[in-house]
Design an enzyme around this catalytic site. Structure first.
Site, PDB file in Angstrom:
ATOM      1  CB  THR A   1      -0.919   0.002   1.234  1.00 49.21           C
ATOM      2  OG1 THR A   1      -1.729  -1.172   1.187  1.00 49.21           O
ATOM      3  CG2 THR A   1      -1.821   1.228   1.237  1.00 49.21           C
TER       4      THR A   1
ATOM      5  CE  LYS B   1      -5.308  -1.368   1.664  1.00 54.19           C
ATOM      6  NZ  LYS B   1      -4.181  -2.164   1.946  1.00 54.19           N
TER       7      LYS B   1
ATOM      8  CE  LYS C   1       2.132   1.624   4.815  1.00 50.10           C
ATOM      9  NZ  LYS C   1       1.392   0.853   3.834  1.00 50.10           N
TER      10      LYS C   1
END
Ligand code: NA7
Length: 298
Positions: free
Chosen positions: A98, A173, A241
């Site tokens: 990701t 995503k 993150k």
């Protein structure tokens, strides 16, 4: 017809079970991990171990990366002895980590200089779906490239969604994890309120299950949280993150995401407080001020 040779780089919580599915499906597989010991179970399944990402890529038609952050993917692909050095003309690099759409486009540009192709293909679902081979895979890139890689992706995922051009898989995503983060933060704050009001958390969970917004997520994650089980299925440091990446994308695209910004701060604080290696649901423990976990009434 001979099968595509696959290289898998990054054998962490997600990468190890995903690579195992590729090996079990009979693809010739070469693996690399920064910490070499994690490759052992894959070698037992018949995979070959590579000395470096460049070595792995030199022996593959499809190179898959599954590492942590954008900078880590860049290290593995663009760094010294990185995958780009060994990438063959006509090969495909599939990044399943990701990362931001900007990183995906940067990788695609680098891959094009080797006359190879690129897909960003991050996944929805954590350790359980990775182990069961039921991930949802969101793909950015050209349809013929996806068609070529689809049989390999199908070994790891039950649903494959073409999101659009390079970077669109990554953007989709991030939007999905945005919702997941909000769901978690909302559930956690409701639990905190329930406790503070002297109510039974188990009763609250029953209400959620019976509600029009019931979700399997509350059943699995919610029950674990009530037990104080924060075993990492998706590490809090990775969710933190992702919230940085979402806020970065929102800034770049001028999208208004004020609540996301508040939740980003919450995950960052929890990580600073030492909860980064726990599951992202450990924001509950963080907001409880490290107090004992909620105890499920017997
Ligand atoms: P993990 O379990 O934290 O595993 C991370 C993997 O990435 C692991 O194989 C690491 O190697 C590897 N890694 C991390 N940084 C680097 C660098 N700089 N160079 C080489 N390899 C590196 O994460 P998950 O499997 O849960 O998640 C992977 C992705 O999916 C991530 O983007 C999530 O947000 C979603 P190590 O074993 O530590 O040597």
């Amino acid at each position: 017809m001979s099968r595509e040779r696959v290289a898998f780089l990054g054998l962490g919580t997600m990468g190890a079970p995903m690579a195992a599915h590729i090996a079990k499906a009979g693809y010739p597989l070469i693996v690399w991990n920064r910490t070499p010991a994690k490759a052992r179970p894959l070698i037992t399944l018949g995979a070959k171990a590579a000395k470096s990402p460049a070595h792995a890529a030199a022996e593959a038609d499809v190179v898959i990366t599954m590492v942590s952050r954008p900078q880590d993917v860049e290290d593995v692909v663009l760094g010294p002895s990185g995958a780009l050095e060994g990438l063959q003309a006509g090969a495909v690099l599939v990044d399943m980590s990701t990362v931001s759409p900007v990183t995906s486009r940067k990788l695609a540009g680098a891959v094009a200089t080797k006359h190879a192709e690129f897909l960003d293909a991050p996944v929805v679902g954590s350790k359980g779906p990775a182990t069961d081979g039921t991930l949802v895979i969101l793909v950015g890139g050209l349809p013929p490239t996806l068609k070529r890689c689809e049989p390999i992706l199908r070994t790891m995922g039950k649903t494959i969604i073409h999101a659009g051009n390079v970077g669109c898989g990554s953007a989709l995503k991030l939007a999905t994890n945005l919702m997941l983060g909000h769901l978690s933060a909302g559930f956690v704050e409701a639990l905190i309120l329930v406790q503070a009001a002297g109510l039974d958390p188990q009763r609250f969970l029953e209400v959620v299950h019976a509600s029009p917004f019931a979700s399997p997520w509350y059943q699995t994650k919610g029950v674990g949280m009530l037990k104080g089980d924060f075993t990492p299925h998706f590490a809090l440091k990775h969710m933190r993150k992702d919230f940085e990446l979402m806020c970065g994308l929102a800034k770049e695209t001028r999208a208004a995401v004020p609540v996301t910004e508040a939740i980003r701060k919450l995950f960052a604080e929890a990580e600073s407080a030492g909860k980064g290696e726990l599951d992202y649901s450990a924001i509950l423990a963080h907001l409880q001020g490290n107090a004992p976990a909620v105890v499920t009434p017997s």
